[in-house]
Design a protein around this motif. Structure first.
Motif, PDB file in Angstrom:
ATOM      1  N   ASN A 148       6.045  -6.540   0.160  1.00  0.00           N
ATOM      2  CA  ASN A 148       6.274  -7.385  -1.015  1.00  0.00           C
ATOM      3  C   ASN A 148       5.915  -6.610  -2.287  1.00  0.00           C
ATOM      4  OD1 ASN A 148       6.502  -9.382  -2.939  1.00  0.00           O
ATOM      5  ND2 ASN A 148       5.503 -10.943  -1.678  1.00  0.00           N
ATOM      6  N   VAL A 149       6.818  -5.739  -2.685  1.00  0.00           N
ATOM      7  CA  VAL A 149       6.595  -4.867  -3.844  1.00  0.00           C
ATOM      8  C   VAL A 149       6.422  -5.692  -5.125  1.00  0.00           C
ATOM      9  CG1 VAL A 149       7.612  -3.026  -5.240  1.00  0.00           C
ATOM     10  CG2 VAL A 149       7.811  -2.961  -2.745  1.00  0.00           C
ATOM     11  N   ALA A 150       7.192  -6.754  -5.274  1.00  0.00           N
ATOM     12  CA  ALA A 150       7.094  -7.581  -6.483  1.00  0.00           C
ATOM     13  C   ALA A 150       5.702  -8.192  -6.611  1.00  0.00           C
ATOM     14  CB  ALA A 150       8.158  -8.674  -6.474  1.00  0.00           C
ATOM     15  N   SER A 151       5.140  -8.660  -5.507  1.00  0.00           N
ATOM     16  CA  SER A 151       3.811  -9.243  -5.557  1.00  0.00           C
ATOM     17  C   SER A 151       2.766  -8.175  -5.864  1.00  0.00           C
ATOM     18  CB  SER A 151       3.485  -9.944  -4.235  1.00  0.00           C
ATOM     19  OG  SER A 151       2.294 -10.684  -4.361  1.00  0.00           O
ATOM     20  N   ALA A 152       2.903  -7.010  -5.262  1.00  0.00           N
ATOM     21  CA  ALA A 152       1.963  -5.917  -5.548  1.00  0.00           C
ATOM     22  C   ALA A 152       1.998  -5.566  -7.038  1.00  0.00           C
ATOM     23  CB  ALA A 152       2.296  -4.694  -4.699  1.00  0.00           C
ATOM     24  N   ARG A 153       3.170  -5.509  -7.613  1.00  0.00           N
ATOM     25  CA  ARG A 153       3.289  -5.208  -9.055  1.00  0.00           C
ATOM     26  C   ARG A 153       2.654  -6.298  -9.905  1.00  0.00           C
ATOM     27  NH1 ARG A 153       9.456  -3.121  -8.773  1.00  0.00           N
ATOM     28  NH2 ARG A 153       8.995  -1.005  -8.109  1.00  0.00           N
ATOM     29  N   THR A 154       2.822  -7.544  -9.480  1.00  0.00           N
ATOM     30  CA  THR A 154       2.219  -8.660 -10.202  1.00  0.00           C
ATOM     31  C   THR A 154       0.698  -8.543 -10.189  1.00  0.00           C
ATOM     32  OG1 THR A 154       4.067 -10.147  -9.741  1.00  0.00           O
ATOM     33  CG2 THR A 154       1.938 -11.179 -10.214  1.00  0.00           C
ATOM     34  N   ILE A 155       0.140  -8.277  -9.033  1.00  0.00           N
ATOM     35  CA  ILE A 155      -1.317  -8.151  -8.907  1.00  0.00           C
ATOM     36  C   ILE A 155      -1.817  -6.993  -9.757  1.00  0.00           C
ATOM     37  CG2 ILE A 155      -3.210  -7.687  -7.295  1.00  0.00           C
ATOM     38  CD1 ILE A 155      -1.371  -9.045  -5.112  1.00  0.00           C
ATOM     39  N   GLU A 156      -1.136  -5.871  -9.688  1.00  0.00           N
ATOM     40  CA  GLU A 156      -1.540  -4.695 -10.471  1.00  0.00           C
ATOM     41  C   GLU A 156      -1.421  -4.964 -11.972  1.00  0.00           C
ATOM     42  OE1 GLU A 156       0.924  -1.652  -8.750  1.00  0.00           O
ATOM     43  OE2 GLU A 156      -0.224  -1.670  -6.876  1.00  0.00           O
ATOM     44  N   ALA A 157      -0.389  -5.691 -12.390  1.00  0.00           N
ATOM     45  CA  ALA A 157      -0.211  -6.013 -13.810  1.00  0.00           C
ATOM     46  C   ALA A 157      -1.324  -6.921 -14.329  1.00  0.00           C
ATOM     47  CB  ALA A 157       1.143  -6.674 -14.040  1.00  0.00           C
ATOM     48  N   CYS A 158      -1.974  -7.639 -13.418  1.00  0.00           N
ATOM     49  CA  CYS A 158      -3.078  -8.528 -13.797  1.00  0.00           C
ATOM     50  C   CYS A 158      -4.436  -7.882 -13.572  1.00  0.00           C
ATOM     51  CB  CYS A 158      -2.960  -9.842 -13.026  1.00  0.00           C
ATOM     52  SG  CYS A 158      -1.558 -10.852 -13.540  1.00  0.00           S
ATOM     53  N   GLY A 159      -4.460  -6.579 -13.356  1.00  0.00           N
ATOM     54  CA  GLY A 159      -5.730  -5.863 -13.233  1.00  0.00           C
ATOM     55  C   GLY A 159      -6.172  -5.561 -11.825  1.00  0.00           C
ATOM     56  N   GLY A 160      -5.337  -5.834 -10.848  1.00  0.00           N
ATOM     57  CA  GLY A 160      -5.708  -5.588  -9.466  1.00  0.00           C
ATOM     58  C   GLY A 160      -5.874  -4.110  -9.164  1.00  0.00           C
ATOM     59  N   VAL A 161      -6.971  -3.783  -8.504  1.00  0.00           N
ATOM     60  CA  VAL A 161      -7.256  -2.418  -8.075  1.00  0.00           C
ATOM     61  C   VAL A 161      -7.187  -2.414  -6.549  1.00  0.00           C
ATOM     62  CG1 VAL A 161      -8.974  -0.572  -8.009  1.00  0.00           C
ATOM     63  CG2 VAL A 161      -8.710  -1.976 -10.084  1.00  0.00           C
ATOM     64  N   LEU A 162      -6.301  -1.585  -6.013  1.00  0.00           N
ATOM     65  CA  LEU A 162      -6.113  -1.530  -4.573  1.00  0.00           C
ATOM     66  C   LEU A 162      -7.373  -1.024  -3.891  1.00  0.00           C
ATOM     67  CD1 LEU A 162      -4.099  -1.874  -2.206  1.00  0.00           C
ATOM     68  CD2 LEU A 162      -3.480   0.536  -2.552  1.00  0.00           C
ATOM     69  N   GLU A 163      -7.913  -1.839  -2.994  1.00  0.00           N
ATOM     70  CA  GLU A 163      -9.067  -1.432  -2.196  1.00  0.00           C
ATOM     71  C   GLU A 163      -8.599  -0.596  -1.007  1.00  0.00           C
ATOM     72  OE1 GLU A 163     -12.723  -3.815  -0.257  1.00  0.00           O
ATOM     73  OE2 GLU A 163     -10.768  -4.300   0.594  1.00  0.00           O
ATOM     74  N   ARG A 164      -7.611  -1.144  -0.294  1.00  0.00           N
ATOM     75  CA  ARG A 164      -7.069  -0.414   0.850  1.00  0.00           C
ATOM     76  C   ARG A 164      -5.823  -1.113   1.393  1.00  0.00           C
ATOM     77  NH1 ARG A 164     -11.592  -3.077   3.367  1.00  0.00           N
ATOM     78  NH2 ARG A 164     -10.980  -4.187   5.241  1.00  0.00           N
ATOM     79  N   VAL A 165      -5.083  -0.350   2.185  1.00  0.00           N
ATOM     80  CA  VAL A 165      -3.956  -0.891   2.935  1.00  0.00           C
ATOM     81  C   VAL A 165      -4.458  -1.106   4.354  1.00  0.00           C
ATOM     82  CG1 VAL A 165      -1.611  -0.490   3.768  1.00  0.00           C
ATOM     83  CG2 VAL A 165      -2.313   0.388   1.514  1.00  0.00           C
ATOM     84  N   CYS A 166      -4.314  -2.321   4.865  1.00  0.00           N
ATOM     85  CA  CYS A 166      -4.829  -2.660   6.185  1.00  0.00           C
ATOM     86  C   CYS A 166      -3.659  -2.823   7.164  1.00  0.00           C
ATOM     87  CB  CYS A 166      -5.604  -3.972   6.131  1.00  0.00           C
ATOM     88  SG  CYS A 166      -6.940  -3.968   4.929  1.00  0.00           S
ATOM     89  N   PRO A 167      -3.584  -1.958   8.179  1.00  0.00           N
ATOM     90  CA  PRO A 167      -2.525  -2.116   9.180  1.00  0.00           C
ATOM     91  C   PRO A 167      -2.758  -3.378  10.000  1.00  0.00           C
ATOM     92  CG  PRO A 167      -4.056  -0.387   9.832  1.00  0.00           C
ATOM     93  CD  PRO A 167      -4.476  -0.837   8.463  1.00  0.00           C
TER      94      PRO A 167
END
Length: 188
Positions: A148-167
Motif C-alpha cells: 500500500n504505497v499510497a498509505s505509506a506516503r500518507t504516513i510519511e507526509a504526516c511525520g511517520g518514521v519507518l521503524e522496520r518492515v516486518c515480514p
C-alpha cells in the motif's frame, strides 16, 4: 479535500456509510468497524444496530468506559463532505493486545474507493494526530501493508518514521498477517 470535514460518528450517515461498505466490499473500512461491531454482535446493515454501533463509538473514547476484550478505548472520527460519508480514522488510546502492539498500531484509517486520491487520508490522519496531542500522547504507531504505497506516503507526509518492515512470518500465525507490514512511529 475541498470542504471535507472531520466529525464524530452520526447515525444520520447510515445510507452513505452503507454505500461506502458496498464500494469497499468489506465491513472493515477503517481498521475498527468490523471488530467493534462483532464484539457487540451488531449487524451494521440493520439501521437500529447501526445506530447502536454509533452510540458505542461515542462511548469508546471515555476512560470510564470499559470496552469488551480485544478492544481499546479509541476515538473515531469520520470524514464527510456534502452529507456524504467518505471515510474514517480510529485512534486507539493504548495498545492493549498483541495484535495492536505488533500489527494494528494506534491509528487505523480508510477512505472509500471513490473518494481516494484527493488528500482525504492525510486529512484524516492529521485529525487523529491532533486528537492524540489533546490526549497528551507522546508518539503513536501507524502501520500499513507494504504493497500500500499510497498509505505509506500518507504516513510519511504526516511525520511517520519507518521503524522496520516486518515480514508476515515474523508474526504469530493467529494474527493473520499475510503481507509485510510497515511499522511507523510519529512523534507528537
Amino acid at each position: 479535500m475541498t470542504h471535507a470535514k472531520l466529525i464524530r460518528p452520526s447515525a444520520s450517515f447510515y445510507a452513505s456509510w452503507l454505500e461506502s461498505w458496498d464500494e469497499w466490499g468489506t465491513l472493515d473500512q477503517d481498521g475498527a468497524a468490523a471488530f467493534v461491531a462483532a464484539r457487540y454482535d451488531l449487524d451494521l446493515r440493520d439501521s437500529s444496530d447501526f445506530a447502536a454501533w454509533v452510540e458505542v463509538l461515542h462511548h469508546l473514547p471515555r476512560e470510564s468506559f470499559q470496552p469488551p476484550g480485544g478492544l481499546a478505548n479509541q476515538s473515531t472520527i469520520w470524514v464527510v463532505r456534502d452529507d456524504v460519508y467518505l471515510g474514517a480514522v480510529s485512534l486507539r488510546h493504548s495498545l492493549v493486545n498483541e495484535y495492536l502492539t505488533e500489527v494494528g498500531g494506534h491509528i487505523g484509517y480508510g477512505i472509500r474507493p471513490s473518494a481516494r486520491g484527493h488528500g482525504l487520508a492525510k486529512f484524516a490522519l492529521k485529525g487523529a494526530l491532533d486528537e492524540a496531542r489533546e490526549l497528551s500522547m507522546e508518539r503513536v504507531m501507524v502501520t500499513c501493508k507494504q504493497p500500500n504505497v499510497a498509505s505509506a506516503r500518507t504516513i510519511e507526509a504526516c511525520g511517520g518514521v519507518l521503524e522496520r518492515v516486518c515480514p508476515p512470518e515474523s508474526f504469530a500465525p493467529d494474527l493473520g498477517v499475510t503481507e509485510p507490514i510497515l511499522r511507523y512511529w510519529i512523534t507528537l
